[in-house]
Design an enzyme around this catalytic site. Structure first.
Site, PDB file in Angstrom:
ATOM      1  N   HIS A 121      35.270   8.872  35.314  1.00  0.00           N
ATOM      2  CA  HIS A 121      35.072   9.089  33.880  1.00  0.00           C
ATOM      3  C   HIS A 121      33.588   9.295  33.624  1.00  0.00           C
ATOM      4  O   HIS A 121      32.748   8.770  34.344  1.00  0.00           O
ATOM      5  CB  HIS A 121      35.651   7.959  33.016  1.00  0.00           C
ATOM      6  CG  HIS A 121      35.038   6.607  33.213  1.00  0.00           C
ATOM      7  ND1 HIS A 121      35.027   5.924  34.403  1.00  0.00           N
ATOM      8  CD2 HIS A 121      34.432   5.774  32.319  1.00  0.00           C
ATOM      9  CE1 HIS A 121      34.449   4.737  34.250  1.00  0.00           C
ATOM     10  NE2 HIS A 121      34.060   4.622  33.015  1.00  0.00           N
ATOM     11  N   HIS A 171      32.871  -5.006  26.623  1.00  0.00           N
ATOM     12  CA  HIS A 171      34.255  -4.647  26.915  1.00  0.00           C
ATOM     13  C   HIS A 171      34.472  -4.308  28.382  1.00  0.00           C
ATOM     14  O   HIS A 171      35.597  -4.370  28.877  1.00  0.00           O
ATOM     15  CB  HIS A 171      34.663  -3.442  26.058  1.00  0.00           C
ATOM     16  CG  HIS A 171      34.019  -2.154  26.485  1.00  0.00           C
ATOM     17  ND1 HIS A 171      32.743  -1.795  26.099  1.00  0.00           N
ATOM     18  CD2 HIS A 171      34.468  -1.164  27.295  1.00  0.00           C
ATOM     19  CE1 HIS A 171      32.428  -0.635  26.644  1.00  0.00           C
ATOM     20  NE2 HIS A 171      33.454  -0.219  27.369  1.00  0.00           N
TER      21      HIS A 171
END
Length: 314
Positions: A179, A115
């Site tokens: 992140h 992804h």
């Protein structure tokens, strides 16, 4: 030759948690505009820089950079599974040009992507009508990673390569910004995890579900402020985006791994994909990029941004 660039954060949690409604509406509207811009541009080739999350590349052999001649999506996190339309001759030519430019790039005739590359691709272009895709893996997860100065050199080399194609090329960067997802580290890993990070191989359905469950739970923890991982860092994100807007490659090359891990988390290393795009567009003489949106979204474990640049050329 005409080139358009798009960079976007990816997050596997977009299908599991919703940000505040106004934020979601802004993101949806932004991607609608970007998709229309890409459709109007009608790319003949998509060159996409993306990371991997120990799905296609492992410590058994971990290149800094690798271009896919034949590539398949594993289909994790609700992304399409199956082969990407490719062009082995184009991939081989890109690798040869990078080598002539002084950048060592590997080539794969059996690349697997996750992804980290495919989610952004799916969001900006219909999967079923993709043109030729030239996927460029940048190691953003497994230390030691390529220094940012080498990422700039890679981007410039591939920008120069694109300039000679005589086609409409969409350059995409997928990843970032701050992140800190629960990605395992080789240092200090338990024996079974260490073996997985080195040897790789396909995950069982049960193992993949357990892995995804840890990420989904991390979204809950970050949204509630209970996570022990590095929190999102809007100040760091905006400083990075400002450096991109200024095309300040000296500042971008000065980022160190220790700084990124401390300020942007483990996933912050994916800024390499954005830097590569910026360097490629600079090599083409493109005007500065435009920041289309930015939001820190804890439930998505993502400093989430979208950037566009160009088109440039004739």
């Amino acid at each position: 030759m005409s080139v358009l660039a798009v960079c976007a954060s990816h997050t596997p949690l977009k299908d599991y948690y919703a940000p505040p409604a106004p934020v979601q509406m802004e993101i949806d509207g932004c991607f609608e505009r970007v998709r229309q811009q890409v459709a109007d541009f009608a790319p003949e080739v998509i060159l996409i820089f993306g990371p991997d999350h120990y799905n296609g590349f492992f410590y058994r052999l971990m290149p800094a950079f690798c271009i896919g001649a034949v590539t398949e999506s594993i289909g994790d996190w609700n992304t399409p599974q199956g082969p990407l339309p490719g062009d082995p001759a184009l991939a081989e030519a890109a690798v040869a040009h990078a080598h002539r430019s002084g950048v060592d790039v590997a080539i794969s005739h059996q690349m697997e992507v996750d992804h980290g590359l495919t989610q952004t691709l799916q969001l900006i272009h219909p999967w079923e009508t993709l043109p030729k895709v030239l996927p460029v893996f940048i190691n953003c997860v497994a230390a030691p990673r390529p220094p940012l100065a080498r990422v700039v050199a890679l981007g410039r080399a591939l920008g120069e390569f694109v300039a000679g194609l005589g086609e409409r090329v969409l350059i995409v960067g997928s990843g970032g910004i701050s992140h800190d997802p629960p990605v395992p580290l080789l240092a200090g890993a338990a024996p079974a995890v260490r073996e997985r990070l080195i040897a790789g191989g396909a995950l069982s359905a049960e193992a993949r579900l357990a892995r995804q469950a840890r990420v989904i739970d991390e979204g809950r923890l970050q949204a509630s402020g209970e996570s022990e991982n590095v929190p999102l860092n809007p100040v760091w994100d905006r400083a990075f985006l400002a450096a991109l807007e200024a095309q300040d490659f000296a500042a971008l090359s000065a980022y160190t791994d220790a700084d990124i891990s401390r300020d942007g988390g483990r996933g912050g290393h994916e800024i390499r994909c954005w830097v590569a795009v910026a360097a490629a567009m600079a090599a083409l003489g493109a005007p500065p990029p435009r920041i289309e949106l930015y939001h820190a979204i804890p439930a998505w474990v993502a400093g989430f941004a979208v950037l566009t640049q160009g088109p440039v050329g004739t």
